[in-house]
Scaffold this motif. Structure first.
Motif, PDB file in Angstrom:
ATOM      1  N   THR A 158       6.774  -4.744   4.834  1.00 31.03           N
ATOM      2  CA  THR A 158       5.624  -5.911   4.552  1.00 31.03           C
ATOM      3  C   THR A 158       5.725  -6.700   6.016  1.00 31.03           C
ATOM      4  O   THR A 158       4.723  -7.170   6.556  1.00 31.03           O
ATOM      5  CB  THR A 158       5.911  -6.824   3.316  1.00 31.03           C
ATOM      6  N   ILE A 208      -4.837  -8.876   5.265  1.00 37.81           N
ATOM      7  CA  ILE A 208      -4.044  -8.609   4.058  1.00 37.81           C
ATOM      8  C   ILE A 208      -4.641  -7.733   3.238  1.00 37.81           C
ATOM      9  O   ILE A 208      -3.976  -6.483   2.670  1.00 37.81           O
ATOM     10  CB  ILE A 208      -4.129  -9.906   3.365  1.00 37.81           C
TER      11      ILE A 208
ATOM     12  N   VAL B 191       6.666 -10.889  -4.437  1.00 34.65           N
ATOM     13  CA  VAL B 191       5.771 -11.050  -3.232  1.00 34.65           C
ATOM     14  C   VAL B 191       4.593 -10.287  -3.090  1.00 34.65           C
ATOM     15  O   VAL B 191       3.540 -10.566  -2.421  1.00 34.65           O
ATOM     16  CB  VAL B 191       6.704 -10.580  -2.052  1.00 34.65           C
ATOM     17  N   CYS B 193       2.408 -10.688  -5.169  1.00 37.01           N
ATOM     18  CA  CYS B 193       1.293 -11.843  -5.417  1.00 37.01           C
ATOM     19  C   CYS B 193       0.571 -12.305  -4.127  1.00 37.01           C
ATOM     20  O   CYS B 193      -0.551 -12.318  -4.163  1.00 37.01           O
ATOM     21  CB  CYS B 193       1.712 -13.249  -5.998  1.00 37.01           C
ATOM     22  N   LEU B 194       1.580 -12.461  -3.134  1.00 37.75           N
ATOM     23  CA  LEU B 194       0.809 -12.814  -1.948  1.00 37.75           C
ATOM     24  C   LEU B 194      -0.275 -11.760  -1.390  1.00 37.75           C
ATOM     25  O   LEU B 194      -1.354 -12.410  -0.812  1.00 37.75           O
ATOM     26  CB  LEU B 194       1.851 -13.252  -0.808  1.00 37.75           C
ATOM     27  N   VAL B 197      -3.290 -12.321  -3.799  1.00 37.43           N
ATOM     28  CA  VAL B 197      -3.898 -13.667  -3.789  1.00 37.43           C
ATOM     29  C   VAL B 197      -4.848 -13.850  -2.632  1.00 37.43           C
ATOM     30  O   VAL B 197      -5.667 -14.512  -2.821  1.00 37.43           O
ATOM     31  CB  VAL B 197      -2.899 -14.822  -3.951  1.00 37.43           C
ATOM     32  N   VAL B 198      -4.642 -13.396  -1.480  1.00 33.12           N
ATOM     33  CA  VAL B 198      -5.281 -14.074  -0.480  1.00 33.12           C
ATOM     34  C   VAL B 198      -6.689 -13.190  -0.401  1.00 33.12           C
ATOM     35  O   VAL B 198      -7.733 -13.880  -0.149  1.00 33.12           O
ATOM     36  CB  VAL B 198      -4.986 -13.322   0.986  1.00 33.12           C
TER      37      VAL B 198
END
Lengths: 425, 439
Positions: A158, A208, B191, B193-194, B197-198
């Protein structure tokens, strides 16, 4: 900001050609290398290539965002960062760039045939930044790192993905800022600041999404693709709706501004010309996009207060009126704009747009510099614009007489630069 | 409510016995908290949370029992807002039950849980879809039930305006829940989630910006109309009232949402072209001569010229252009008659005349609503579409009408400013009418 001008101008810009050539060169080189080595993991290459092409095909316009194909960007970034266990051999840099380049062209082709807007420069920018992301990611990621379910590997991957995405974002922001400086004569630091702000919002979201796509695909194979694409399509739909609402809003404000022309208070196109000049000055001074938008609206709407005055002035030249009358009209206009409840900053600019510098901004730091810009733009337009037809030099001379007393010196200096560069209505 | 709350308590208690407390439960609770905090509005007064995305993830990561247990946390984010005690009990309760409904559906198709997910991807996706549908259905059912009991909103309207438009987007976004679960199991744990979520925040931002832009446009148009109305003290608020009036009529006739909105815009903007009529003519005392009348007759075309660039539905423009046509063909600018007059223009014509008659004019006081209705009915075959008049009269009789404020200038017998919309005057006032009432 007058993004529309950027759009309408033909692609004749120096840096644009450089970018397009660089993009094509990198793409061709990558294609050549890939052809020699052969394609690895071709199902992934084909699916992601298809995704990029489709994303490129369904691109759309949002005024504040240059990148118009978020799905293509996410897909390309996702392809950069694929790893095991789904893939035995991760794609090499050359292959990534080749897939992204070919897919981008394949996506642009139908648009060009259908006569829809397309832009090779923006697409080249994406290929270049994807190449950067690929190089960064490959450099920081050891080959044995894979999604094997352990916390350490997952976190390391990541982190590496984040680095890759950030490098792509920074490169794109630098290129974008350079292009802005070239096109609108914005100071480079201001342009870079704006590009970075956009990058931390929309750019990060695209990055992302790409990371999610990469992680998901690495874990569960191509099943992850529809799982990411469906939400992305929904989001893109929401953006399209938002973009069309924004366009409606903007044309509404422009139509409102034209009402002074229909009522005979200003000559045809006067508001638009004033706004063009105000935007040029704002660009030269490097205002933020939000302030640029308010400035443009204020310049467009600076005359609406006149509608409450009894009879039109001949030719719409409000310079001929008394100062009290002009300030009263500005005050009325500002209070009307304020009542709409959404354009408060615009109202503030309009309110002070007829204050002479000496009584206004010189002693009161609360008055925005935009008021001074509108003031100067109005004056210059009335001297040079259609009908009155003075030469720019002569107009600059008479505006120069009012420097410091009537007009803000900073703004007049900026106007001088703009006119010197050959600004014409 | 009591029944729902009791059921919820029972389900919750059972689920608590089925799970083990530990890091996983804690992490999942945080996940639900985040999901519940990400709220956006479908309509101004119907907030919807994206907690269903988080819920799907919990199904996949830890199974339905955990989902039920942690679903309460989705409500915690709402605690900051003040709300009555009944709602405070009902809201978490229906969440628990809805999670239970989704959990049942998920279990019914044998949805895999935990690390076995990675080997049964198609089944997981199927189970997640079924689970989301189950969750949404239970949710919709319970909320509809409570709305039906409250009796303030019609359940059909609620289903049509809130449930249906949100159902498929929710289903689509629940795909993100599956991904969240996959990356969670794949090693990222909380992690993950991050990562999810974005994109969700961006989606929410786009949706809220859409509403914001629409609101901004509406506000800008209203402000704009107000400038134009400063020209004539007597017509203040007229456009706004016409917009409200045609809005009531449109809802009565059950127009679809986009046309309803277009109709309200058209009502608001119908007189926008008056900005091109010299103020001296609008404020002129006494009768207007032919050239002055011609200037007034130009205002519909001026209006279309002004709003022509705004991407409204085409109906808005035709309504603005033809709102002074009359049913018998004696109106302007085109002299259209009967059904040739655009539908929206016929509606605006009625409300326009109605508001004009119920407002004060310089040459006469305002008329009462009943008296005005009588005038409308009397004129319904010459000026107006008879069916629309009947519909409008019915709307006014059932819903009432808020006429112009009485603090307008007192009518002055010596003045003779003529309102071009006024039916009660002869041809000099623009609308020739048989109904010159005793003022």
């Amino acid at each position: 900001m007058s993004q529309t001008r950027e759009f309408d101008e033909p692609r004749r810009l120096g840096s644009g050609i450089v970018l397009a050539v660089a993009g094509c060169a990198v793409g061709l080189l990558a294609l050549f290398l890939t052809a020699r080595r052969g394609l690895t993991e071709w199902p992934f290459a084909i699916v992601f290539g298809l995704l990029i092409a489709v994303g490129e095909m369904v691109q759309f316009r949002v005024d504040s965002i240059r990148n118009r194909a978020p799905i293509a960007t996410s897909a390309a970034l996702g392809y950069v960062m694929l790893r095991g266990p789904a893939l035995h051999t991760p794609p090499e840099v050359a292959q990534i760039v080749a897939v992204a380049g070919v897919a981008t062209l394949a996506g642009l082709f139908p648009r060009a045939i259908a006569g829809l807007p397309w832009d090779l420069v923006i697409s080249s920018r994406r290929v270049l930044s994807v190449a950067c992301a690929a190089i960064t990611f490959v450099l920081v990621t050891p080959d044995n790192l894979a999604w094997n379910g352990s916390w350490t590997h997952a976190m390391a991957l990541t982190g590496a993905m984040l680095l890759g995405v950030l490098s792509a974002g920074v490169v794109d922001a630098l290129v974008g800022a350079g292009q802005d400086t070239e096109k609108f004569n914005r100071p480079f630091p201001a342009a870079l600041r704006d590009e970075l702000v956009v990058m931390t919002r929309i750019g990060l979201a695209m990055g992302i999404s790409g990371m999610l796509l990469a992680a998901g695909t690495s874990l569960i194979g191509l099943w992850a693709v529809p799982l990411v694409v469906v939400p992305l399509l929904l989001t893109q739909f929401a953006f399209r709706r938002f973009a069309s609402a924004q366009r409606t809003y903007r044309t509404t404000v422009r139509s409102m501004a034209r009402s002074t022309e229909i009522a005979g208070f200003s000559s045809p196109g006067q508001n638009a010309r004033t706004a063009t000049l105000a935007v040029a000055i704002g660009n030269d001074l490097g205002l933020t996009p939000a302030r640029m938008e308010a400035l443009e609206y204020a310049a467009l709407l600076s005359g609406v207060g006149q509608l409450a005055l009894a009879d039109p002035s001949p030719g719409g030249a409000s310079l001929l009126r008394t100062r009290e009358e002009r300030q009263r009209a500005a005050e009325i206009g500002a209070s009307v704009i304020e009542r709409s409840g959404v354009l408060d900053h615009v109202a503030e600019i309009v309110r002070h747009s007829n204050d002479p510098y000496r009584h206004g901004r010189a002693n009161n730091a609360d008055i925005p510099v935009e008021s001074g810009i509108v003031n100067v733009a109005l004056a210059y337009e009335q001297l040079v614009g259609e009908g009155s037809g003075q030469s720019p030099d002569k107009a600059m001379e008479s505006i120069g007489l009012g420097i410091g007393a009537e007009y803000d010196p900073v703004v007049v200096e900026s106007l001088r630069r703009i006119v010197g560069r050959g600004f014409r209505f | 409510v009591a029944l729902v709350a009791t059921c919820a308590l029972v389900v919750l208690a059972v689920s608590l016995t089925k799970i083990s407390f530990g890091f996983t439960a804690l992490a999942l609770s945080v996940l639900m908290l985040v999901g519940g905090a990400l709220r956006f509005r479908v309509l101004p007064n119907h907030p919807a949370a994206l907690d269903s995305v988080a819920l799907v993830a919990v199904f996949v990561i830890a199974g339905p029992w955990y989902a039920v247990a942690v679903s309460v946390f989705g409500y915690v984010a709402q605690l900051r807002q003040p709300s009555p005690i009944v709602k405070r009990i009902f809201n978490p309760s229906y969440r628990v039950l809805a999670a239970g409904g989704g959990g049942l559906a998920y279990a019914a198709v044998d949805g895999p849980v935990g690390s076995e997910v990675l080997h049964h991807i198609p089944l997981t996706v199927l189970a997640a879809v079924v689970g989301t549908v189950g969750h949404q259905l239970t949710n919709a059912l319970l909320v509809s039930l409570i709305l039906w009991l409250e009796g303030q909103v019609r359940v059909i309207d609620f289903v049509r305006s809130v449930i249906l438009p949100t159902f498929f987007p929710m289903l689509g976004y629940s795909a993100l829940g599956v991904l969240l679960a996959v990356t969670w199991i794949g090693g990222l744990n909380i992690v993950a989630c991050l990562l999810v979520v974005v994109p969700l925040i961006v989606a929410r931002w786009a949706m809220s910006q859409y509403q914001a832009e629409r609101a901004a446009q509406a506000a800008a148009m209203r402000a704009f109309i107000q400038i134009i109305e400063t020209k004539d003290l007597y017509t203040r608020g007229h456009s706004e009232r016409v917009s409200i009036g045609v809005g009531m009529l449109g809802r009565h006739l059950r127009l679809p949402d986009d046309r309803q909105q277009a109709l309200e815009h058209a009502g608001l903007l119908h007189d926008v072209g008056k900005v091109g009529v010299p103020t001296s003519i609008i404020r002129k005392p006494g009768k207007l001569d032919d050239t002055e009348m011609d200037a007034i007759r130009l205002h519909p075309a001026r209006g279309v010229e002004l709003i022509g660039n705004i991407p409204f539905l085409e109906e808005v423009k035709s309504a603005v252009l033809h709102h002074h046509e009359k049913y018998d063909g004696t109106g302007y600018p085109a002299g259209l008659s009967g059904d040739h007059i655009p539908y929206f223009a016929r509606m605006i014509g009625i409300v326009d005349a109605f508001d004009s008659l119920t407002s004060t004019r310089s040459y006469r006081p305002a008329r009462g609503v009943d008296e005005t209705i009588a005038i409308l009915i009397q004129d319904k075959t010459t000026h107006f579409d008879p069916e629309l008049v009947e519909a409008f009269v019915e709307v006014i009789r059932t819903k009432g009408w808020t006429a112009a404020a009485v603090n307008q200038p007192v009518p002055d017998g010596s003045l003779q400013i003529i309102d071009h919309d006024d039916l009660s005057l002869g041809s000099s006032g623009g609308a020739s009418g048989s109904a010159a009432g005793p003022a």
